[in-house]
Design an enzyme around this catalytic site. Structure first.
Site, PDB file in Angstrom:
ATOM      1  N   CYS A 147      -1.620   8.900   1.470  1.00  0.00           N
ATOM      2  CA  CYS A 147      -2.919   8.359   1.068  1.00  0.00           C
ATOM      3  C   CYS A 147      -3.758   8.138   2.323  1.00  0.00           C
ATOM      4  O   CYS A 147      -3.436   7.286   3.146  1.00  0.00           O
ATOM      5  CB  CYS A 147      -2.754   7.044   0.303  1.00  0.00           C
ATOM      6  N   GLU A 186       1.134  13.891  -6.011  1.00  0.00           N
ATOM      7  CA  GLU A 186       1.715  12.555  -6.178  1.00  0.00           C
ATOM      8  C   GLU A 186       1.254  11.668  -5.045  1.00  0.00           C
ATOM      9  O   GLU A 186       1.143  12.109  -3.892  1.00  0.00           O
ATOM     10  CB  GLU A 186       3.243  12.657  -6.178  1.00  0.00           C
ATOM     11  N   ARG A 238       8.870   2.012  -9.566  1.00  0.00           N
ATOM     12  CA  ARG A 238       8.255   2.852  -8.520  1.00  0.00           C
ATOM     13  C   ARG A 238       6.982   3.459  -9.104  1.00  0.00           C
ATOM     14  O   ARG A 238       6.962   4.611  -9.525  1.00  0.00           O
ATOM     15  CB  ARG A 238       9.230   3.935  -8.079  1.00  0.00           C
ATOM     16  N   ARG A 240       3.678   5.227  -9.369  1.00  0.00           N
ATOM     17  CA  ARG A 240       2.977   6.247  -8.598  1.00  0.00           C
ATOM     18  C   ARG A 240       1.864   6.860  -9.440  1.00  0.00           C
ATOM     19  O   ARG A 240       1.898   6.830 -10.670  1.00  0.00           O
ATOM     20  CB  ARG A 240       3.944   7.349  -8.149  1.00  0.00           C
TER      21      ARG A 240
END
Length: 585
Positions: A147, A186, A238, A240
Site C-alpha cells: 500500500c 490484494e 486477516r 484484506r
C-alpha cells in the site's frame, strides 16, 4: 485465438508428467474440488490459463491459481529469502531461463511522455506488447502489492501520473499493454480506510476502468476466519481488500461484483487446535490432537512442526507465572460459572507506581486523550477491586518486577475462560493479549506469533503456514532450505514467519475467484478458451456448489458449446495425443 493462447489452453501431456512451473500439485488434488465428473478433465494435463505472479512472496497466489489449473509464466519478487522458498517450492522443474525477475522495474521501463490513462492505452495499442519484452503473454495477473500513497501533485495531471513512482504504476503498465483477462490485486484493509479510500483506492479503480475493465468501486473485504473450513477458510482474522477486475469485452455479466457470500458459517465455531482443515488436521497441531491421531499422521505432522527442534516453549518465561497465578487466584475465589474473570478494558499494573500514574494522567491531558485517562482510572479501580486475589497470588510485586513494560499490561479478550490452557496468547508491544483459542489474530512477525496455551509454546512456522492455507509442499521447501547449511536454522525460521505473515491466504484467494467467476458468467459460458477452462475448474469446487450454484444453478456443459470455444485451438492440438473432441467428451 493466438498461438500463445492455444498452447496454454491445450498443453497436452500425460497425467503425472513433470509439473510446468508447479501447475500440478505433487500430492493430493485440490481439496476444494468435488468428485463430480469434469467435462474438461484437468488430469490430462490441460493448463486452462496462464498467470503472472507479481510481488509474489512465497507463492500464495501461485498455490491458489495452480490448484485451479493455472500455469505460471512469470514471477517478480525482490526479497532473497522469499525467492529461495518460491523457487524451491514452485520452480524446481522449470527451465533455467524461466522469467523470475528480482526488480519489476527492470522489466517495465517508464514512459516519461505519457501522463493520462488515455495516452497509456493508445501507447499500449501502438506498441502491441512490444515495450514489455521480458513478460510473456498471460491470462490472469495476480499481485499482492504494498500500500503506497499516490502523488497528490500528480492528481493535477491525471490518474496515471498519480501512480507514477509506485508499484501499482508497474501493474497498470502491464495491464494496459498485455490486456490480461482478469486482474486480481490484494492489499491491506488500510487501503480503504479514511486515509486512502478516496485517494489511493479510488485511483486504482479509475485506472483499471480507464484501460477497459469492470471493477467495483465498493471495497470487497475478506478474511479467512469468515470462510467455512471445508470451503478453504482458516482460523485467522486477516481482513484484506481484494480488487478483482475482468476485461469488459469478455464479461457476460458486466455488473460490478457485489462482494462475498460467506453463507451461514459462524466464525465463533472455529477451534484452532480442533477444527479440521483440508487434510483432516487442525491448524495448530497440539499434543492432545497428536495423541488422538493415527500413528502415521501424527508422526508426519509432528515431524513438520518439529517442536522439539525449535525454541518454541514459553512455560519458563518470566511473564507466565504471575499472570497464570493471578488468573487461578481469581477463579479459585468463588468466581461463578460463566462469569468473566477479568474486565475487558486494558489493565495497566504500572498504575500502582504513583510517578508513572501521574505521568499518564498528564500525558492524556496534554494530548487530548480522555480515553487514556479513563483506562488509568479503570486500572486503579481494578487493583482495588481485585486486591484480595492479587495479594493471594503475590502478583503485584511479580508483575511490576517484569523486565518488559509491555508484560505489565493485560488485554483480556478470553471471556469466561478459566485457564490459560483454553487460550491463545500474544505478546504485543501494547501488552499481553489473551483470547480464547478459536481463531488467531493476523500473523505479523515472529515476536508476536500466537502462543498455544494448552502446550505453552509458540506456533511453529509450519502451523503459521497452515493458518495461511499453504500446502505442505511450501513448508517442505522451507525445511530443505533450513537444513542446507547456508545459515543457522533459527535465522531461516525468522524468515519463514515473516514470509507467511506477508503472504496472501491461499483458501481465501480461491474462494474469491470462484465467486467472482460465478458472478460474471451467471448465464453463459465464457467465449474465451482460457476463461472457459477456469470457469469449469471453479464450477467443480465446493465453494461453487454451496455459494454460487444455489443462486444460478449448476452449469451444464454441452459438447457443441465446448467445441465452439475450443475449435480455434484445434490446429494446435492436431497431431498431438490429446484432441479437442477428447477434451470435450
Amino acid at each position: 485465438m493466438t498461438e500463445r493462447q492455444t498452447s496454454g489452453a491445450l498443453a497436452a501431456s500425460p497425467a503425472g508428467d513433470a509439473r510446468r512451473c508447479g501447475s500440478r500439485t505433487s500430492s493430493a488434488r485440490h481439496p476444494d474440488v468435488s468428485s463430480r465428473p469434469r467435462c474438461v478433465p484437468l488430469g490430462v494435463g490441460l493448463s486452462t490459463f496462464r498467470f503472472v505472479d507479481l510481488f509474489a512472496g512465497i507463492g500464495g497466489f501461485h498455490a491458489a491459481l495452480s490448484a485451479l489449473g493455472g500455469e505460471c509464466v512469470y514471477v517478480a519478487e525482490m526479497d532473497d529469502d522469499a525467492r529461495a522458498v518460491y523457487k524451491t517450492a514452485w520452480l524446481a522443474d522449470v527451465a533455467e531461463d524461466f522469467p523470475f525477475t528480482r526488480d519489476i522495474n527492470d522489466d517495465v521501463p517508464p514512459l516519461d511522455d505519457v501522463s493520462t490513462i488515455a495516452e497509456l492505452a493508445e501507447t499500449a495499442r501502438r506498441a502491441g506488447g512490444g515495450t514489455l519484452k521480458h513478460i510473456p503473454d498471460f491470462d490472469v495477473l495476480a499481485a499482492g502489492f504494498p500500500c503506497q500513497a499516490f502523488s497528490k501533485s500528480g492528481h493535477q495531471k491525471g490518474v496515471l501520473d498519480e501512480t507514477r513512482g509506485t508499484l501499482f504504476y508497474n501493474i497498470l503498465r502491464i495491464v494496459a499493454e498485455k490486456h490480461p483477462k482478469i486482474v486480481f490485486l490484494e492489499n491491506v484493509r488500510n487501503l480503504v480506510g479514511p486515509k486512502h479510500r478516496d485517494s489511493t483506492f479510488r485511483t486504482i479503480v479509475e485506472a483499471l476502468r480507464g484501460v477497459g475493465y469492470v471493477v467495483s468501486d465498493k471495497p470487497t473485504l475478506i478474511s479467512p476466519h469468515k470462510i467455512a473450513n471445508h470451503l478453504g477458510g482458516g482460523p485467522q482474522v486477516r481482513e484484506r481488500v481484494y480488487i478483482m477486475a475482468i476485461r469488459r469485452d469478455l464479461a457476460v455479466n458486466e455488473t460490478e461484483f457485489p462482494g462475498f457470500d460467506f453463507g451461514s458459517w459462524d466464525p465463533t465455531t472455529w477451534r484452532i487446535a480442533e477444527t479440521k482443515l483440508w487434510d483432516e488436521a487442525p491448524a495448530a497441531i497440539s499434543e492432545a490432537w497428536l495423541r488422538s491421531a493415527d500413528p502415521e499422521t501424527a508422526a508426519r505432522l509432528a515431524s513438520l512442526c518439529d517442536v522439539d527442534g525449535r525454541d518454541l516453549a514459553v512455560a519458563d518465561e518470566e511473564w507466565v507465572a504471575p499472570w497464570r497465578d493471578l488468573l487461578a487466584a481469581v477463579v479459585n475465589n468463588g468466581l461463578p460459572d460463566g462469569a468473566v474473570p477479568f474486565p475487558g478494558h486494558p489493565i495497566w499494573f504500572r498504575v500502582a507506581e504513583p510517578t508513572w500514574r501521574a505521568s499518564q494522567y498528564a500525558e492524556a491531558a496534554a494530548m487530548g486523550q480522555p480515553w487514556k485517562a479513563d483506562f488509568v482510572r479503570k486500572s486503579v479501580k481494578f487493583l482495588d477491586d481485585y486486591a484480595t486475589e492479587i495479594d493471594a497470588a503475590g502478583a503485584r510485586e511479580e508483575i511490576l518486577a517484569l523486565g518488559n513494560n509491555s508484560w505489565k499490561k493485560l488485554e483480556w479478550q478470553a471471556g469466561d475462560a478459566r485457564s490459560l490452557d483454553e487460550c491463545l496468547i500474544q505478546l504485543r508491544p501494547s501488552g499481553i493479549r489473551i483470547k480464547k483459542a478459536t481463531y488467531a489474530p493476523a500473523l505479523v512477525a515472529i515476536t508476536q506469533t500466537p502462543i498455544l496455551g494448552s502446550d505453552m509454546r509458540r506456533l511453529s512456522p509450519y502451523e503459521a503456514g497452515r493458518l495461511q492455507g499453504f500446502p505442505d509442499r511450501v513448508y517442505e521447501a522451507m525445511a530443505r532450505l533450513r537444513h542446507d547449511g547456508s545459515r543457522k536454522p533459527e535465522q531461516w525460521d525468522r524468515a519463514f514467519y515473516k514470509q507467511f505473515g506477508n503472504a496472501v491466504h491461499v483458501g481465501a484467494v480461491k474462494f474469491a475467484l470462484v465467486q467472482f467467476m460465478g458472478h460474471h458468467f451467471r448465464s453463459a459460458l465464457p467465449d474465451d478458451p482460457a476463461l472457459a477452462g477456469l470457469y469449469e475448474a471453479c464450477s467443480q469446487t465446493r465453494v461453487w456448489d454451496e455459494t454460487v450454484a444455489p443462486s444460478i444453478g449448476t452449469p451444464t456443459f454441452h459438447q457443441p458449446d465446448l467445441m465452439r470455444i475450443l475449435e480455434p485451438a484445434a490446429e494446435t492440438a492436431r497431431g498431438s495425443d490429446v484432441h479437442v473432441e477428447a477434451l470435450a467428451s
